[in-house]
Design an enzyme around this catalytic site. Structure first.
Site, PDB file in Angstrom:
ATOM      1  N   TYR A  39     -12.379   8.620 -13.404  1.00  0.00           N
ATOM      2  CA  TYR A  39     -12.494   7.322 -12.730  1.00  0.00           C
ATOM      3  C   TYR A  39     -13.188   6.308 -13.644  1.00  0.00           C
ATOM      4  O   TYR A  39     -12.713   5.189 -13.832  1.00  0.00           O
ATOM      5  CB  TYR A  39     -13.270   7.498 -11.419  1.00  0.00           C
ATOM      6  CG  TYR A  39     -13.425   6.231 -10.610  1.00  0.00           C
ATOM      7  CD1 TYR A  39     -12.406   5.786  -9.780  1.00  0.00           C
ATOM      8  CD2 TYR A  39     -14.599   5.479 -10.658  1.00  0.00           C
ATOM      9  CE1 TYR A  39     -12.542   4.623  -9.028  1.00  0.00           C
ATOM     10  CE2 TYR A  39     -14.742   4.328  -9.908  1.00  0.00           C
ATOM     11  CZ  TYR A  39     -13.718   3.899  -9.088  1.00  0.00           C
ATOM     12  OH  TYR A  39     -13.864   2.741  -8.356  1.00  0.00           O
ATOM     13  N   THR A  95     -17.092   1.252   1.951  1.00  0.00           N
ATOM     14  CA  THR A  95     -15.674   1.357   2.328  1.00  0.00           C
ATOM     15  C   THR A  95     -15.314   2.849   2.393  1.00  0.00           C
ATOM     16  O   THR A  95     -16.064   3.684   1.868  1.00  0.00           O
ATOM     17  CB  THR A  95     -14.745   0.666   1.301  1.00  0.00           C
ATOM     18  OG1 THR A  95     -14.836   1.387   0.076  1.00  0.00           O
ATOM     19  CG2 THR A  95     -15.115  -0.786   1.078  1.00  0.00           C
ATOM     20  N   LYS A 143     -11.539   2.871 -15.238  1.00  0.00           N
ATOM     21  CA  LYS A 143     -12.018   1.514 -14.950  1.00  0.00           C
ATOM     22  C   LYS A 143     -12.421   0.792 -16.248  1.00  0.00           C
ATOM     23  O   LYS A 143     -12.272  -0.426 -16.360  1.00  0.00           O
ATOM     24  CB  LYS A 143     -13.172   1.556 -13.950  1.00  0.00           C
ATOM     25  CG  LYS A 143     -12.750   2.061 -12.562  1.00  0.00           C
ATOM     26  CD  LYS A 143     -11.614   1.225 -11.954  1.00  0.00           C
ATOM     27  CE  LYS A 143     -11.336   1.564 -10.515  1.00  0.00           C
ATOM     28  NZ  LYS A 143     -10.278   0.733  -9.914  1.00  0.00           N
ATOM     29  N   ASN A 202      -5.520  -4.235  -6.802  1.00  0.00           N
ATOM     30  CA  ASN A 202      -6.754  -3.708  -6.227  1.00  0.00           C
ATOM     31  C   ASN A 202      -6.696  -2.208  -5.925  1.00  0.00           C
ATOM     32  O   ASN A 202      -7.727  -1.542  -5.887  1.00  0.00           O
ATOM     33  CB  ASN A 202      -7.042  -4.512  -4.951  1.00  0.00           C
ATOM     34  CG  ASN A 202      -8.016  -3.823  -4.047  1.00  0.00           C
ATOM     35  OD1 ASN A 202      -9.210  -3.792  -4.338  1.00  0.00           O
ATOM     36  ND2 ASN A 202      -7.511  -3.254  -2.965  1.00  0.00           N
ATOM     37  N   ASP A 226       0.862  -1.187   0.000  1.00  0.00           N
ATOM     38  CA  ASP A 226       0.000   0.000   0.000  1.00  0.00           C
ATOM     39  C   ASP A 226       0.896   1.234   0.000  1.00  0.00           C
ATOM     40  O   ASP A 226       2.011   1.195   0.526  1.00  0.00           O
ATOM     41  CB  ASP A 226      -0.897   0.015   1.248  1.00  0.00           C
ATOM     42  CG  ASP A 226      -2.159   0.845   1.052  1.00  0.00           C
ATOM     43  OD1 ASP A 226      -3.266   0.251   1.065  1.00  0.00           O
ATOM     44  OD2 ASP A 226      -2.060   2.076   0.876  1.00  0.00           O
TER      45      ASP A 226
HETATM   46  P1  NAD Z   1     -10.142   2.068   0.083  1.00  0.00           P
HETATM   47  O1  NAD Z   1      -9.955   3.537  -0.092  1.00  0.00           O
HETATM   48  O2  NAD Z   1     -10.796   1.553   1.310  1.00  0.00           O
HETATM   49  O3  NAD Z   1      -8.721   1.350  -0.105  1.00  0.00           O
HETATM   50  C1  NAD Z   1      -7.875   1.678  -1.167  1.00  0.00           C
HETATM   51  C2  NAD Z   1      -6.430   1.476  -0.717  1.00  0.00           C
HETATM   52  O4  NAD Z   1      -5.579   1.744  -1.836  1.00  0.00           O
HETATM   53  C3  NAD Z   1      -5.991   2.424   0.412  1.00  0.00           C
HETATM   54  O5  NAD Z   1      -5.387   1.694   1.462  1.00  0.00           O
HETATM   55  C4  NAD Z   1      -5.011   3.362  -0.264  1.00  0.00           C
HETATM   56  O6  NAD Z   1      -3.974   3.808   0.599  1.00  0.00           O
HETATM   57  C5  NAD Z   1      -4.468   2.481  -1.380  1.00  0.00           C
HETATM   58  N1  NAD Z   1      -3.893   3.256  -2.470  1.00  0.00           N
HETATM   59  C6  NAD Z   1      -4.368   4.399  -3.010  1.00  0.00           C
HETATM   60  N2  NAD Z   1      -3.526   4.837  -3.964  1.00  0.00           N
HETATM   61  C7  NAD Z   1      -2.493   3.950  -4.015  1.00  0.00           C
HETATM   62  C8  NAD Z   1      -1.307   3.865  -4.781  1.00  0.00           C
HETATM   63  N3  NAD Z   1      -0.995   4.798  -5.686  1.00  0.00           N
HETATM   64  N4  NAD Z   1      -0.478   2.820  -4.570  1.00  0.00           N
HETATM   65  C9  NAD Z   1      -0.770   1.880  -3.649  1.00  0.00           C
HETATM   66  N5  NAD Z   1      -1.870   1.915  -2.877  1.00  0.00           N
HETATM   67  C10 NAD Z   1      -2.722   2.945  -3.065  1.00  0.00           C
HETATM   68  O7  NAD Z   1     -10.928   1.603  -1.235  1.00  0.00           O
HETATM   69  P2  NAD Z   1     -11.739   0.281  -1.624  1.00  0.00           P
HETATM   70  O8  NAD Z   1     -13.168   0.617  -1.625  1.00  0.00           O
HETATM   71  O9  NAD Z   1     -11.270  -0.900  -0.870  1.00  0.00           O
HETATM   72  O10 NAD Z   1     -11.308   0.190  -3.160  1.00  0.00           O
HETATM   73  C11 NAD Z   1     -10.432  -0.763  -3.662  1.00  0.00           C
HETATM   74  C12 NAD Z   1     -10.640  -0.860  -5.163  1.00  0.00           C
HETATM   75  O11 NAD Z   1     -12.009  -1.129  -5.450  1.00  0.00           O
HETATM   76  C13 NAD Z   1     -10.284   0.423  -5.928  1.00  0.00           C
HETATM   77  O12 NAD Z   1      -9.628   0.086  -7.133  1.00  0.00           O
HETATM   78  C14 NAD Z   1     -11.643   1.026  -6.228  1.00  0.00           C
HETATM   79  O13 NAD Z   1     -11.630   1.850  -7.375  1.00  0.00           O
HETATM   80  C15 NAD Z   1     -12.469  -0.228  -6.436  1.00  0.00           C
HETATM   81  N6  NAD Z   1     -13.906  -0.042  -6.284  1.00  0.00           N
HETATM   82  C16 NAD Z   1     -14.418   0.427  -5.117  1.00  0.00           C
HETATM   83  C17 NAD Z   1     -15.799   0.625  -5.024  1.00  0.00           C
HETATM   84  C18 NAD Z   1     -16.417   1.187  -3.772  1.00  0.00           C
HETATM   85  O14 NAD Z   1     -17.617   1.496  -3.769  1.00  0.00           O
HETATM   86  N7  NAD Z   1     -15.682   1.316  -2.681  1.00  0.00           N
HETATM   87  C19 NAD Z   1     -16.632   0.293  -6.094  1.00  0.00           C
HETATM   88  C20 NAD Z   1     -16.075  -0.191  -7.262  1.00  0.00           C
HETATM   89  C21 NAD Z   1     -14.702  -0.364  -7.349  1.00  0.00           C
END
Ligand code: NAD
Length: 265
Positions: free
Chosen positions: A165, A200, A169, A97, A42
């Site tokens: 975004y 989240t 994606k 992720n 991370d």
């Molecule tokens: P989150 O914000 O809880 O966790 C994301 C993590 O990624 C964080 O710990 C952050 O520090 C880390 N991160 C950010 N930029 C980074 C980088 N440049 N290098 C390494 N780490 C980095 O988010 P989440 O909801 O668990 O999302 C995870 C994935 O799921 C993402 O790709 C997000 O786009 C996707 N997603 C989330 C949702 C939602 O509703 N939460 C929906 C669809 C897709």
């Protein structure tokens, strides 16, 4: 998490990005509970370390290692993949992720170039770097599984725009599909995970009023946000040999969102 633990990832080594929070945190713990040794990566060093410590406290030392890595930085990604090899001897699974959803990301007229570039750098280029260095290692193991996190917004247009975004994606889906086809005969599988809206930090910080939350929830047949653990369970399936004949899919885990026209009242 309480015993009994499973063996679906016994003898597998996994790298998970964004391991400090949300889906990445839940997946790291779940993968470890199924026998995997996990590199928790991370950009948030403390978050990654906390996840690795949680795994150690639940399943014992030597099951996880943490690394600070910015997925948009090639050198960081190289080191992250190399750590799997130096620490655990190989790489079988990569869960790309990590991703961002910037609060200033908006429509075509208001989104600025720096927000667009930052989003693409992390969400698209970051996935490419991960795949590039993982493929090299997976070839040595005779195959592997790579899961790239996309989103339901890559499949459905939203009237609540986050243009960069959404475009990022969509790129993840297209890239994953092509990688799946190119590397299919090498037994390296690539699948996209398309989560629906989740409870989240990423989304909840963005939807910071009840009105904003309800504007989305009305479109989810199940009428609730998803949980990170529900995505982790889907990622586990894609990572494990249970999905051995699946590659190139857009795997939606979205409470029925992408299948709905009118939702239940
Ligand atoms: P989150 O914000 O809880 O966790 C994301 C993590 O990624 C964080 O710990 C952050 O520090 C880390 N991160 C950010 N930029 C980074 C980088 N440049 N290098 C390494 N780490 C980095 O988010 P989440 O909801 O668990 O999302 C995870 C994935 O799921 C993402 O790709 C997000 O786009 C996707 N997603 C989330 C949702 C939602 O509703 N939460 C929906 C669809 C897709």
């Amino acid at each position: 998490m309480s015993p009994p633990y499973g063996t679906r990832l016994a003898n597998k080594v996994a790298v998970i990005t964004g391991a400090g929070s949300g889906i990445g945190l839940e997946s790291s713990v779940l993968f470890a509970s199924e026998g995997a040794q996990v590199v928790c990566a991370d950009i948030n060093e403390k978050g990654a370390a906390a996840t690795a410590e949680k795994i150690a406290s639940l399943f014992g030392e030597g099951r996880a290692v943490a690394i600070k890595a910015d997925v948009s930085n090639e050198e960081d990604v190289k080191k992250m993949i190399q750590l799997a090899v130096t620490q655990f001897g190989k790489l079988n699974i990569l869960f790309n992720n990590a991703g961002i959803m910037h609060p200033a990301d908006d429509n075509a007229l208001t989104t600025t170039e720096d927000i667009w570039d930052l989003t693409m750098k992390i969400n698209v280029k970051g996935v490419w770097w991960g795949c590039k260095y993982a493929i090299e290692q997976m070839r040595k193991c005779g195959g592997g599984s790579i899961i790239n996190t996309a989103s339901f917004v890559a499949l459905r247009g939203a009237a609540t725009p986050q243009l960069a975004y959404t475009a990022s994606k969509g790129a993840v889906l297209a890239m994953t599909r092509e990688l799946a086809v190119v590397h299919a005969k090498e037994n390296i599988r690539f699948n996209s995970l398309c989560p629906g809206p989740l409870r989240t930090p990423l989304l909840m910080e963005f939807l910071n009023t009840e009105e904003k939350k309800n504007r989305r929830l009305v479109h989810v047949p199940m009428g609730r946000f998803g949980e990170a653990i529900e995505q982790a369970k889907a990622a586990l399936f894609l990572a494990s040999d249970d999905s051995s004949y699946m590659t190139g899919t857009d795997f939606t885990v979205d409470g029925g969102l992408c299948s709905a026209y009118v939702t239940p009242e």
